[in-house]
Design an enzyme around this catalytic site. Sequence first.
Site, short mmCIF file in Angstrom:
data_model
loop_
_atom_site.label_atom_id
_atom_site.label_comp_id
_atom_site.label_asym_id
_atom_site.label_seq_id
_atom_site.Cartn_x
_atom_site.Cartn_y
_atom_site.Cartn_z
N ASP A 45 -10.65 9.02 5.55
CA ASP A 45 -9.34 9.65 5.40
C ASP A 45 -9.51 11.13 5.12
O ASP A 45 -9.88 11.51 4.01
CB ASP A 45 -8.58 8.98 4.26
CG ASP A 45 -7.15 9.46 4.12
OD1 ASP A 45 -6.76 10.42 4.81
OD2 ASP A 45 -6.41 8.89 3.30
N TYR B 283 0.83 -1.20 0.00
CA TYR B 283 0.00 0.00 0.00
C TYR B 283 0.87 1.26 0.00
O TYR B 283 0.69 2.16 -0.84
CB TYR B 283 -0.93 -0.02 1.22
CG TYR B 283 -1.65 1.27 1.47
CD1 TYR B 283 -2.78 1.63 0.73
CD2 TYR B 283 -1.22 2.15 2.46
CE1 TYR B 283 -3.45 2.81 0.97
CE2 TYR B 283 -1.89 3.33 2.70
CZ TYR B 283 -2.99 3.67 1.95
OH TYR B 283 -3.64 4.85 2.18
N ASP C 289 -2.15 5.14 9.36
CA ASP C 289 -3.30 4.45 8.76
C ASP C 289 -3.53 3.15 9.52
O ASP C 289 -2.60 2.37 9.73
CB ASP C 289 -3.04 4.14 7.29
CG ASP C 289 -3.13 5.37 6.40
OD1 ASP C 289 -3.36 6.48 6.93
OD2 ASP C 289 -2.95 5.22 5.18
#
Length: 123
Positions: free
Chosen positions: A36, A12, A96
């Site tokens: 996000d 990612y 994240d």
Amino acid sequence: MAAQPRDVVEQYVKLVATGPTSAIVDLYAADAVIEDPIGSPERRGHEAIGELYKALEGLERETELHTVKVAGNHVAAHFTLVSVTNGHKMTLAPIDVMELNDEGKIIKMRAYWGPDDLKMEQV
């Protein structure tokens, strides 16, 4: 065998730097949900998720992965994204947090960052 959470997050972060958008979106399950940053409206499904990452297309960018923590199918990653466009350099340092399904696809991602984690400067 399904991808391991650490491998997924490493891929990612690499793809956030190199794209293409379709490859990033492919890391997500078809019904995945992202937030996000935290507090923004959720994006659900590949089309909505792709809209977020399309903003990166055409930017000169690089990423650096700092920390990965894995607990079962959950993973948290702290990384830095640096992009340059139109004489401006943007540095974003999110954390994240992802949940993966048994097939190794991201089903939920929440990005923790705020104004203090985003720096803009002229280059």
